[in-house]
Scaffold this motif. Structure first.
Motif, PDB file in Angstrom:
ATOM      1  N   HIS A 103      63.357  21.699  42.370  1.00 31.51           N
ATOM      2  CA  HIS A 103      62.607  20.377  41.534  1.00 31.51           C
ATOM      3  C   HIS A 103      61.361  20.686  40.906  1.00 31.51           C
ATOM      4  N   ILE A 104      60.528  21.100  41.565  1.00 33.38           N
ATOM      5  CA  ILE A 104      58.905  21.334  41.216  1.00 33.38           C
ATOM      6  C   ILE A 104      58.595  22.931  41.420  1.00 33.38           C
ATOM      7  N   ILE A 105      58.067  23.446  40.224  1.00 33.76           N
ATOM      8  CA  ILE A 105      57.298  24.700  40.665  1.00 33.76           C
ATOM      9  C   ILE A 105      56.162  24.960  39.823  1.00 33.76           C
ATOM     10  N   THR A 106      55.092  25.423  40.542  1.00 32.80           N
ATOM     11  CA  THR A 106      53.977  25.267  40.025  1.00 32.80           C
ATOM     12  C   THR A 106      53.260  27.030  40.201  1.00 32.80           C
ATOM     13  N   VAL A 107      52.425  27.290  39.223  1.00 37.45           N
ATOM     14  CA  VAL A 107      51.570  28.602  39.321  1.00 37.45           C
ATOM     15  C   VAL A 107      50.097  28.293  39.065  1.00 37.45           C
ATOM     16  N   GLN A 108      49.236  29.095  39.649  1.00 41.64           N
ATOM     17  CA  GLN A 108      47.905  28.932  39.534  1.00 41.64           C
ATOM     18  C   GLN A 108      47.407  29.662  38.290  1.00 41.64           C
ATOM     19  N   GLY A 109      48.077  30.582  37.980  1.00 40.42           N
ATOM     20  CA  GLY A 109      48.009  31.344  36.686  1.00 40.42           C
ATOM     21  C   GLY A 109      48.220  30.803  35.205  1.00 40.42           C
ATOM     22  N   HIS A 110      48.243  31.788  34.404  1.00 42.16           N
ATOM     23  CA  HIS A 110      48.670  31.379  33.090  1.00 42.16           C
ATOM     24  C   HIS A 110      49.556  32.159  32.400  1.00 42.16           C
ATOM     25  N   PRO A 111      50.698  31.851  32.675  1.00 36.48           N
ATOM     26  CA  PRO A 111      51.835  32.765  31.858  1.00 36.48           C
ATOM     27  C   PRO A 111      51.816  32.754  30.343  1.00 36.48           C
ATOM     28  N   GLU A 112      51.335  31.832  29.945  1.00 36.64           N
ATOM     29  CA  GLU A 112      51.018  31.538  28.520  1.00 36.64           C
ATOM     30  C   GLU A 112      50.010  32.160  27.628  1.00 36.64           C
ATOM     31  N   PHE A 113      49.035  32.754  28.603  1.00 41.94           N
ATOM     32  CA  PHE A 113      47.655  33.296  28.137  1.00 41.94           C
ATOM     33  C   PHE A 113      48.383  34.998  27.844  1.00 41.94           C
ATOM     34  N   THR A 114      47.597  35.494  26.967  1.00 39.55           N
ATOM     35  CA  THR A 114      47.677  36.791  26.771  1.00 39.55           C
ATOM     36  C   THR A 114      46.346  37.503  26.615  1.00 39.55           C
ATOM     37  N   ARG A 115      46.296  38.922  26.618  1.00 46.79           N
ATOM     38  CA  ARG A 115      45.255  39.494  26.775  1.00 46.79           C
ATOM     39  C   ARG A 115      44.151  39.059  25.439  1.00 46.79           C
ATOM     40  N   PRO A 116      44.605  38.924  24.296  1.00 49.21           N
ATOM     41  CA  PRO A 116      43.716  38.470  23.265  1.00 49.21           C
ATOM     42  C   PRO A 116      43.014  36.838  23.702  1.00 49.21           C
ATOM     43  N   ILE A 117      43.679  36.197  24.205  1.00 47.78           N
ATOM     44  CA  ILE A 117      43.090  34.611  24.409  1.00 47.78           C
ATOM     45  C   ILE A 117      42.184  34.903  25.311  1.00 47.78           C
ATOM     46  N   ILE A 118      42.443  35.556  26.506  1.00 48.89           N
ATOM     47  CA  ILE A 118      41.484  35.946  28.042  1.00 48.89           C
ATOM     48  C   ILE A 118      40.514  36.394  27.325  1.00 48.89           C
ATOM     49  N   SER A 119      40.546  37.587  26.573  1.00 45.33           N
ATOM     50  CA  SER A 119      39.366  38.304  26.068  1.00 45.33           C
ATOM     51  C   SER A 119      38.328  37.438  25.180  1.00 45.33           C
ATOM     52  N   THR A 120      39.066  36.679  24.365  1.00 38.27           N
ATOM     53  CA  THR A 120      38.107  35.658  23.628  1.00 38.27           C
ATOM     54  C   THR A 120      37.342  34.687  24.736  1.00 38.27           C
ATOM     55  N   MET A 121      38.102  34.387  25.816  1.00 35.76           N
ATOM     56  CA  MET A 121      37.526  33.245  26.684  1.00 35.76           C
ATOM     57  C   MET A 121      36.263  33.908  27.431  1.00 35.76           C
ATOM     58  N   THR A 122      36.677  35.012  27.980  1.00 31.67           N
ATOM     59  CA  THR A 122      35.857  35.687  28.727  1.00 31.67           C
ATOM     60  C   THR A 122      34.551  35.999  28.046  1.00 31.67           C
ATOM     61  N   ALA A 123      34.595  36.457  26.916  1.00 31.27           N
ATOM     62  CA  ALA A 123      33.542  36.888  26.091  1.00 31.27           C
ATOM     63  C   ALA A 123      32.613  35.905  25.848  1.00 31.27           C
ATOM     64  N   LYS A 124      33.301  34.742  25.386  1.00 31.74           N
ATOM     65  CA  LYS A 124      32.292  33.649  25.289  1.00 31.74           C
ATOM     66  C   LYS A 124      31.576  33.013  26.549  1.00 31.74           C
ATOM     67  N   ARG A 125      32.389  32.900  27.475  1.00 35.02           N
ATOM     68  CA  ARG A 125      31.944  32.469  28.797  1.00 35.02           C
ATOM     69  C   ARG A 125      30.635  33.345  29.239  1.00 35.02           C
ATOM     70  N   ALA A 126      30.780  34.689  29.126  1.00 33.97           N
ATOM     71  CA  ALA A 126      29.907  35.700  29.491  1.00 33.97           C
ATOM     72  C   ALA A 126      28.769  35.459  28.871  1.00 33.97           C
ATOM     73  N   LYS A 127      28.729  35.124  27.461  1.00 30.87           N
ATOM     74  CA  LYS A 127      27.632  34.991  26.636  1.00 30.87           C
ATOM     75  C   LYS A 127      26.910  33.448  26.656  1.00 30.87           C
ATOM     76  N   GLN A 128      27.823  32.759  27.394  1.00 33.72           N
ATOM     77  CA  GLN A 128      27.127  31.528  27.885  1.00 33.72           C
ATOM     78  C   GLN A 128      26.536  31.481  29.086  1.00 33.72           C
ATOM     79  N   GLY A 129      26.784  32.498  29.782  1.00 37.38           N
ATOM     80  CA  GLY A 129      26.160  32.925  31.376  1.00 37.38           C
ATOM     81  C   GLY A 129      26.951  32.286  32.263  1.00 37.38           C
ATOM     82  N   ILE A 130      28.290  31.720  31.701  1.00 39.73           N
ATOM     83  CA  ILE A 130      29.191  31.061  32.809  1.00 39.73           C
ATOM     84  C   ILE A 130      29.550  31.956  33.818  1.00 39.73           C
ATOM     85  N   ILE A 131      29.937  33.272  33.184  1.00 40.05           N
ATOM     86  CA  ILE A 131      30.537  34.489  34.244  1.00 40.05           C
ATOM     87  C   ILE A 131      29.498  35.390  34.075  1.00 40.05           C
TER      88      ILE A 131
END
Length: 294
Positions: free
Chosen positions: A230-258
């Motif tokens: 009936h219901i299935i959930t995942v904490q991760g992001h099956p829709e995200f690819t390496r380029p998407i994650i790389s863009t997000m991590t680069a920006k968040r590192a630059k902002q000092g979030i990570i």
């Protein structure tokens, strides 16, 4: 519950955020990203098609009318940069709608991704909290339970792209655990039609710390039929690819979030993926299709 034809499935996508501008410029907004996941994981040889209708639940609090809900085979929830426990009108409305969907439209399946996983928890007897500043980012190996191995049809672990620091700290009543990591115990959960849920659509009804005793029952089946889900959930992001994650991590590192060290660790794990840019993301998408009978 009816699809538009015997060989077409209908999905309502509840859009819970807009990705950062750098991601949108290269990959589009969530409707395009999720359509891409489901399109790539749909087997060509079976002759199926699908329709995905996007509903902006943030800015317009837009939902399908009551008479349209049962026309959908599944409701899919996107991720969000927002915290599922935030005191925001659109989040309260989404949690209320989720409880209503499960209670009053029990034949419609629900697929919760990251933020969606957390919203399902808040609506159905669980909670969501910040995980003591611990991030999980990039390709992450999650350990499958026996029922998780049954659902995903693999023997040990699943590799999925992640981007979160909030988590669901226990498994609500009516659900079975799919997978865990050392950082986040509940990496996904599943329930079957007819499960006994504990509805918690209002702030006053929700648990904020420890689970009710009924959720502590660890007896789960070794396997589960995909057609019964009936219901299935995942904490991760099956829709995200390496380029998407790389863009997000680069920006968040630059902002000092990570930290730069975390970004470098994510980059190393991305390199190890080789050509599998989404890890096992398409495998997760394929399982969602199987749950829908494709």
């Amino acid at each position: 519950m009816a699809s538009t034809s015997s060989k077409c499935k209908s999905i309502a996508l509840l859009v819970c955020d807009t990705p950062m501008p750098e991601v949108v410029a290269e990959h589009g907004e969530y409707p395009k990203i999720f359509h891409e996941l489901m399109y790539k994981s749909l087997p060509d040889e079976l002759g199926w098609d699908f329709k995905m209708d996007a509903y902006d639940v943030v800015h317009h609090m837009n939902y399908p009318s009551e008479d349209k809900i049962d026309r959908y085979d599944a409701f899919m929830y996107t991720g969000s940069a927002a915290s599922a426990y935030a005191d925001l009108d659109w989040i309260h409305r989404l949690i209320e709608f989720t409880a209503h969907l499960v209670k009053d439209h029990p034949k419609v399946r629900i697929f919760g991704i990251c933020f969606g996983h957390q919203i399902v928890s808040l609506a159905l007897g669980g909670t969501c909290v910040k995980n003591d500043g611990k991030w999980e980012i990039g390709p992450t190996n999650i350990r499958l339970t026996d029922i998780g191995k049954s659902v995903f049809e693999i023997d040990d672990k699943l590799t999925i792209q992640e981007m979160h620091q909030d988590h669901v700290p226990f498994v609500p009543q009516g659900f079975h655990l799919l997978a865990s990591t050392d950082v986040s115990m509940n990496q996904g959960m599943v329930s079957t039609f007819g499960s006994d849920y504990h509805y918690t659509p209002t702030v006053e009804s929700r648990y904020t710390s420890s689970p009710p005793s009924s959720s502590l029952d660890s007896s789960s089946p070794k396997s589960i039929s995909l057609s019964d889900i009936h219901i299935i959930t995942v904490q991760g992001h099956p829709e995200f690819t390496r380029p998407i994650i790389s863009t997000m991590t680069a920006k968040r590192a630059k902002q000092g979030i990570i930290t730069d060290a975390l970004k470098e660790d994510v980059d190393r794990r991305q390199d190890a993926l080789g050509g599998k840019l989404s890890g096992d993301g398409e495998l997760v998408g394929r399982v969602l299709w199987k749950i829908l009978g494709v």
